[in-house]
Design a protein around this motif. Structure first.
Motif, PDB file in Angstrom:
ATOM      1  N   ALA A 289       0.831  -1.197   0.000  1.00 36.81           N
ATOM      2  CA  ALA A 289       0.000   0.000   0.000  1.00 36.81           C
ATOM      3  C   ALA A 289       0.861   1.241   0.000  1.00 36.81           C
ATOM      4  O   ALA A 289       1.731   1.403   0.853  1.00 36.81           O
TER       5      ALA A 289
ATOM      6  N   LYS B 182       1.368   5.244   0.519  1.00 39.96           N
ATOM      7  CA  LYS B 182       0.820   6.020   1.645  1.00 39.96           C
ATOM      8  C   LYS B 182      -0.434   6.819   1.296  1.00 39.96           C
ATOM      9  O   LYS B 182      -1.189   7.208   2.178  1.00 39.96           O
TER      10      LYS B 182
ATOM     11  N   SER C 119      -2.994   5.612  -0.230  1.00 39.38           N
ATOM     12  CA  SER C 119      -4.175   4.746  -0.307  1.00 39.38           C
ATOM     13  C   SER C 119      -4.893   4.755   1.037  1.00 39.38           C
ATOM     14  O   SER C 119      -4.373   5.241   2.026  1.00 39.38           O
ATOM     15  N   ASN C 120      -6.088   4.212   1.053  1.00 37.50           N
ATOM     16  CA  ASN C 120      -6.823   4.224   2.316  1.00 37.50           C
ATOM     17  C   ASN C 120      -7.272   2.831   2.733  1.00 37.50           C
ATOM     18  O   ASN C 120      -7.043   1.845   2.036  1.00 37.50           O
ATOM     19  N   TYR C 121      -7.900   2.796   3.907  1.00 40.82           N
ATOM     20  CA  TYR C 121      -8.321   1.534   4.511  1.00 40.82           C
ATOM     21  C   TYR C 121      -9.329   0.794   3.637  1.00 40.82           C
ATOM     22  O   TYR C 121      -9.278  -0.428   3.511  1.00 40.82           O
ATOM     23  N   GLY C 122     -10.212   1.570   3.001  1.00 43.29           N
ATOM     24  CA  GLY C 122     -11.207   0.959   2.114  1.00 43.29           C
ATOM     25  C   GLY C 122     -10.541   0.217   0.969  1.00 43.29           C
ATOM     26  O   GLY C 122     -10.958  -0.887   0.593  1.00 43.29           O
TER      27      GLY C 122
ATOM     28  N   MET D 110      -7.650  -1.198   1.066  1.00 41.91           N
ATOM     29  CA  MET D 110      -7.040  -2.421   1.585  1.00 41.91           C
ATOM     30  C   MET D 110      -8.081  -3.521   1.765  1.00 41.91           C
ATOM     31  O   MET D 110      -7.858  -4.668   1.397  1.00 41.91           O
ATOM     32  N   VAL D 111      -9.238  -3.142   2.332  1.00 43.17           N
ATOM     33  CA  VAL D 111     -10.303  -4.135   2.509  1.00 43.17           C
ATOM     34  C   VAL D 111     -10.780  -4.627   1.142  1.00 43.17           C
ATOM     35  O   VAL D 111     -11.008  -5.827   0.949  1.00 43.17           O
TER      36      VAL D 111
ATOM     37  N   LEU E 290       0.205  -9.030   2.905  1.00 46.83           N
ATOM     38  CA  LEU E 290       0.395  -7.580   2.957  1.00 46.83           C
ATOM     39  C   LEU E 290       1.864  -7.335   3.283  1.00 46.83           C
ATOM     40  O   LEU E 290       2.362  -7.834   4.278  1.00 46.83           O
TER      41      LEU E 290
END
Lengths: 212, 220
Positions: free
Chosen positions: B167, B169, B171-174, B176-177, B193
């Motif tokens: 990832a 920096k 990018s966001n949590y969404g 990743m999910v 990961l």
């Protein structure tokens, strides 16, 4: 032929059994419904295909809001008599040299929303009477390496309740760096298996697509 | 319960009522229906779902990094603005000055999913066939053993890709999910990961047109 005269009578259905049944169902649903506290930060969870349900008890939820604050919530264990929340706060207090009174501990136990209060402000926070003022204290739990209070919370929660499962509830727009930091803390404290809280979105791939 | 039966008083002077008075209960029933629907919906839909992930042990600094077969490796870099960049294999030290280009894609069903399914065709087909057989009743298994059978299929597989998720920096949590979810949808057996490297940051920045903030190559 003479007409057959039916006696005119309004058709009355006895609804008593229906009302009885409804009131039983209603009472059941009302009693089992859990009150949901207002969360300090709105979280819009991402969607996934996972159909696994969140467990009822023994969970520790790390909430990551999109403005990079970290909140923590954990439950009292499978039975409220165990009073795990009390014990964890008492341990936190002894770690940071703060003495919490029994009244403060009880108040903490009752407070069921996520918590983003630095431990040094906890006493002040627990003294508030008006729930509207609580938001000002929710600045997020410090997670810097110099003052890693989140790690301490995780450590003590797991000490008090060894069966606790970690869950991460993040907003879709939470930046990855903060997620990485939280993962690192969990990994450092030997929490290798945890759950990401998502909302359900059914997706299916068709076989034709694969065989192509 | 709801009918009120009046007892007749003795004496017989008053004219006895023939019918018990009826209370119209329709509004009450209406209200109860509404409340029941409300409670049922809120209690059934409130439970969020969870996606389980398992992290490996924290790597000790004195242990050598695990080695992978580069021919099967697919690097997925989560970029800013909901973009995904992929490249196959690995970057060798002699390529640091001339970095390979990245393929840009997105999170839609025609984007990364197609890429992953292309690479994972054999295994995905096996899993889909197995699920089909369970659904049509050719194989009868409990839900738990279905899951463990799929896990076994994944374990013995040696054709699918090894996906390294990195990832950036931005990018966001969404994101990743979403990518972890894609791994589940496409039935990828091996994925992990990993931290992004400095040259991958550079590659993403070149591809996305961001002024580079990546650290230069570590001194030799």
């Amino acid at each position: 032929m003479p007409k057959i005269k039916l006696p005119t009578k309004s058709p009355h259905i006895d609804m008593t059994p229906m009302v009885d049944l409804f009131s039983v169902v209603l009472t059941f649903l009302m009693l089992t419904a859990t009150m949901r506290p207002t969360e300090p930060a709105p979280i819009d969870t991402p969607a996934s295909i996972s159909e696994k349900k969140t467990p009822d008890a023994n969970i520790m939820t790390l909430v990551l809001s999109k403005d990079d604050r970290v909140f923590l919530n954990f439950d009292n264990g499978p039975d409220t008599i165990l009073r795990f929340r009390n014990k964890v706060l008492a341990l936190m207090g002894s770690r940071y040299n703060i003495e919490f009174t029994p009244a403060e501990l009880t108040k903490f136990e009752k407070y069921s929303a996520s918590l983003g209060v630095p431990i040094l402000k906890m006493k002040e926070f627990l003294a508030i009477k008006d729930p509207k003022q609580m938001a000002a204290f929710q600045s997020g739990i410090p997670i810097d390496s110099t003052d890693n209070q989140l790690a301490m919370w995780i450590l003590f929660t797991r000490q008090v309740n060894p069966n606790v499962q970690a869950c991460i509830k993040g907003d879709t727009k939470t930046g990855y760096p903060i997620v990485k930091k939280v993962f690192k803390i969990l990994q450092d404290y030997k929490v290798k298996q945890f759950n990401l809280i998502t909302s359900l979105e059914a997706t299916k791939i068709n076989i034709a697509e694969i065989q192509k | 319960m709801a009918e009120i039966i009046q007892e007749e008083k003795g004496g017989g002077k008053k004219k006895a009522k023939k019918h018990a008075p009826h209370i119209d209960m329709t509004p009450m029933v209406d209200l109860m229906c509404l409340l029941i629907t409300f409670f049922m919906l809120t209690s059934a839909l409130s439970k969020p779902k969870i996606m389980q992930i398992i992290l490996p042990d924290a790597q000790k600094s004195n242990e050598p990094a695990p080695r992978f077969l580069t021919s099967r490796t697919l690097n997925v870099v989560l970029g800013p603005d909901n973009k995904i960049y992929t490249y196959a294999g690995s970057v060798k030290p002699e390529e640091y000055n001339n970095l390979p280009p990245l393929t840009e894609t997105n999170y839609s069903a025609t984007g990364i999913r197609q890429t992953l399914l292309d690479k994972n065709r054999t295994l995905a087909k096996k899993i889909a066939d197995f699920k089909e057989q369970v659904l049509t009743g050719k194989i009868v298994l409990s839900p738990d053993s279905v899951l463990s059978s799929i896990a076994k299929l994944k374990k013995v597989d040696d054709t699918g890709p090894l996906v390294l998720i990195k990832a950036y920096k931005g990018s966001n949590y969404g994101n990743m999910v979403d990518i972890l979810d894609e791994m589940n949808i496409c039935g990828i057996a091996l994925y992990m990961l990993v931290d992004i490297t400095w040259y991958e940051e550079k590659m993403v920045e070149t591809a996305a047109g961001i002024t580079s903030t990546a650290k230069a190559a570590p001194a030799k």
